[in-house]
Write a protein that holds these residues in place. Structure first.
Motif, PDB file in Angstrom:
ATOM      1  N   ARG A 162       0.802  -1.225   0.000  1.00 46.99           N
ATOM      2  CA  ARG A 162       0.000   0.000   0.000  1.00 46.99           C
ATOM      3  C   ARG A 162       0.834   1.273   0.000  1.00 46.99           C
ATOM      4  O   ARG A 162       0.292   2.364  -0.180  1.00 46.99           O
ATOM      5  N   ARG A 163       2.130   1.147   0.248  1.00 50.45           N
ATOM      6  CA  ARG A 163       3.021   2.308   0.150  1.00 50.45           C
ATOM      7  C   ARG A 163       4.099   2.018  -0.895  1.00 50.45           C
ATOM      8  O   ARG A 163       4.610   0.907  -1.001  1.00 50.45           O
ATOM      9  N   ASP A 533      -0.133   5.613  -4.789  1.00 47.62           N
ATOM     10  CA  ASP A 533       0.528   6.283  -3.665  1.00 47.62           C
ATOM     11  C   ASP A 533       1.438   7.404  -4.167  1.00 47.62           C
ATOM     12  O   ASP A 533       1.450   8.509  -3.611  1.00 47.62           O
ATOM     13  N   SER A 537       0.238  11.296  -3.236  1.00 42.67           N
ATOM     14  CA  SER A 537       1.134  11.943  -2.278  1.00 42.67           C
ATOM     15  C   SER A 537       1.907  13.099  -2.891  1.00 42.67           C
ATOM     16  O   SER A 537       2.529  13.879  -2.170  1.00 42.67           O
ATOM     17  N   GLU A 542      -2.456  11.948   1.749  1.00 45.90           N
ATOM     18  CA  GLU A 542      -2.262  10.522   2.002  1.00 45.90           C
ATOM     19  C   GLU A 542      -3.528   9.746   1.662  1.00 45.90           C
ATOM     20  O   GLU A 542      -4.614  10.073   2.139  1.00 45.90           O
TER      21      GLU A 542
END
Length: 626
Positions: A162-163, A533, A537, A542
């Protein structure tokens, strides 16, 4: 959320032109992710691995962190550096698994947890403890951790990816890696030949980098593995981290378990919202459990966000197409945020020249028909009161805008006390074209035309610049200040929302459908999460994904397949059937039968131009030479 950047290089080569250009570019890009604070920490190590002064034959490690303040009472700078020389770069959120008080910063809490066993000099023992800690975390993350005593660097992404985390490594074969080595939250296109090549770090485990003599380093992977899928892997250590969820339930539903057959002539559509599939006792329990578990996931993701503006300003935004997924998230977020606080619903629409031309041609034809009809009526002397009237349509009246306003009406009906800011993010073609090269850089290394179409929608939506309607219905300029954006990503993959699920069910029945759901879960980390992401970002925002909370994934994986998706029913009924029942339970009637529409078609970013990958590459090369 943060931007993290790590590099290790021979001390004598740190100032090389290629490395310095690459580092400078990456530092600038990571700073966009963390506007609250930025800091750098460097460590020089000689060939005997002792921290030293300026030794040209040694190695130099540099840690850079850019922070977006979303946890704790104060801005906490990073990298986190302990008194014993250990260093942590943390880009993540700990929602569960490790206790974090709402006054605390989760990066500091994690560093304290890692320091508890930092005195061991046994490399494998220390690695095992790190694996235990990282496997216990519920939440998205990417991290880099240097342990001074064992001279090792551990890094990786959470099991769902997820990041974002990218790397540059000289040697892609075997376990030995040449210097320089770089890890970064965000990169640039592979078309940029003046900078070092970046690739995504696979979300397949935690990696350990051992510093060795000269320019070599050894890399070891400790993979994620479910209890049912552990198999020997050549040249790999035995230590593994258990996945927090199991395989998709492969039970084939029996006739007795399935809902009652339904007559072919029943109308399941938005014109008949009162007609719904029969709800069995098993389904009733699944609905109740889903609302509780998904609700808890939303609660953990919207509570305790620091206020940076006025009390009534939105701290939370939702990427809002008006579809089933985001609408359920909006209703649940309403339960856990103060009633005097607004929630921003970010709805994006593009001026697509191809669509506008087709729309203009259609309206011209309608006008021609109207004139012809008017002439006919005039000649016969009949009344004109029933003549059709054609109104020009807005070029931003895209499918997701129409659906968005329909869902907004239902949302206001069930949550009338909430101030919902429906933000019309209208993107002119010229503006989309002007930012195209910038967006192309952010999606790298995923550089297909479809990646671009999806990324453009998310980039402009998350930027949050648009219009809201005042009490008189007039549009007024508005810029969303919400730093946390909820996304419904993960619902379609787990609940059978894509057309390919229907195709598999048609060809191979329940067994084929289950296999397709398992495939979607297995590859979710490689498809779009890192890209999204990097895109979102870029504005210092976020993205949070309640449907990808590991508790939600575990629950849905354990459910019998027909309780999640029942493709015996027609479109708008059977796919994501559980979530449709949840929507009805939350009070939504019409929206519970909305069809899945991909964002690039709902916002009309698909095929805005005829360019392909070759033109994309040339645009990036031109941009890099500016």
């Amino acid at each position: 959320m943060c931007g993290i950047l790590f590099g290790i290089q021979r001390t004598k080569d740190v100032s090389s032109l290629e490395y310095s250009r690459t580092w400078s570019t990456l530092q600038e890009l990571n700073a966009r992710r963390g506007p609250s604070a930025q800091d750098t920490h460097s460590v020089k190590i000689d060939q005997d691995y002792t921290q030293c002064g300026d030794v040209g034959s040694g190695k130099e490690m540099t840690f850079y962190g850019a922070v977006l303040h979303l946890r704790g009472d104060r801005v906490t700078r990073q990298p986190h550096v302990s008194k014993t020389g250990n260093i942590l770069l943390w880009n993540g959120e700990i929602f569960d698994g490790i206790f974090v008080d709402h006054h605390e910063n989760d990066g500091e809490v994690l560093m304290t947890k890692l320091e508890a066993f930092s005195q061991t000099d046994n490399v494998q023992s220390h690695t095992n403890r790190i694996l235990q800690v990282m496997a216990s975390i519920e939440g998205p993350y990417a991290f880099v951790y240097f342990h001074a005593l064992t001279r090792t660097i551990h890094f990786g992404r959470d099991c769902l990816g997820r990041r974002s985390l990218l790397w540059h490594k000289r040697n892609n074969e075997g376990s030995n890696i040449d210097l320089p080595f770089i890890l970064t939250s965000v990169g640039y296109s592979s078309f940029r030949k003046d900078l070092m090549l970046m690739e995504e770090v696979p979300a397949d485990g935690i990696y350990r980098l051992a510093l060795e003599a000269q320019s070599k380093m050894s890399l070891t992977r400790y993979p994620w593995a479910s209890a049912t899928s552990i198999q020997p892997i050549p040249n790999e250590v035995c230590s593994r981290m258990p996945l927090p969820f199991g395989k998709v339930n492969d039970h084939i539903p029996t006739v007795n378990e399935l809902a009652e057959p339904f007559p072919k002539d029943i109308k399941f559509d938005q014109a008949h919202p009162e007609v719904v599939p029969f709800v069995t006792e098993d389904m009733r329990r699944a609905i109740s459990d889903m609302i509780e578990i998904l609700g808890d996931s939303v609660r953990r993701r919207v509570q305790d966000i620091p206020r940076t503006g006025q009390l009534h300003e939105a701290r939370v935004g939702i990427l809002f197409s008006g579809g089933l997924d985001c609408l359920c998230l909006a209703a649940l977020a309403d339960r856990f945020l103060p009633q005097d606080e607004a929630i921003d619903l970010l709805n994006v629409g593009f001026e697509n020249p191809r669509t506008v031309r087709a729309q203009a041609a259609e309206e011209a034809l309608a006008l021609k028909r109207l004139k012809k009809l008017s002439t006919s009526v005039s000649n016969t002397g009949e009344s004109k009161t029933n003549s059709p009237i054609t109104q020009p349509r807005s070029k931003y009246n895209v499918p997701d805008r129409v659906t968005g306003y329909e869902s907004l009406a239902e949302l206001r009906r069930i949550a009338p006390n909430r101030h919902w800011n429906f933000v019309e993010v209208n993107v002119p073609f010229d503006e989309a074209t002007a930012h195209r090269g910038e967006i192309l850089e952010r999606i790298a290394p995923l550089e297909t035309v479809m990646d671009l179409s999806i990324a453009m929608a998310f980039w402009f939506a998350s930027r949050g610049i648009g219009f809201i309607k005042d009490e008189e219905g007039e549009l007024m300029s508005y810029t969303s200040q919400a730093k946390v954006l909820l996304s419904g990503l993960g619902a379609d993959e787990q609940l059978g929302g894509y057309s390919r699920h229907k195709e598999q069910f048609s060809q191979s029945g329940w067994e084929g459908l289950i296999q397709e759901l398992q495939l979607d879960l297995d590859r979710i980390s490689t498809r779009n999460l890192g890209r999204d992401d990097r895109i979102i970002s870029d504005h210092g925002k976020e993205a949070r994904y309640p449907f990808l909370c590991t508790n939600v994934v575990q629950f849905l994986s354990s459910l019998r397949v027909d309780l999640k998706v029942d493709l015996r029913y027609p479109r708008g009924v059977g796919e994501k059937i559980l979530l449709r029942h949840v929507a009805r339970e939350l009070g939504f009637k019409r929206a519970s039968s909305h069809w899945k529409r991909a964002v690039q078609f709902g916002a009309r970013t698909a095929k805005m131009t005829e360019s392909g990958r070759a033109e994309i590459g040339q645009q990036i090369v031109d941009r890099g030479s500016e």
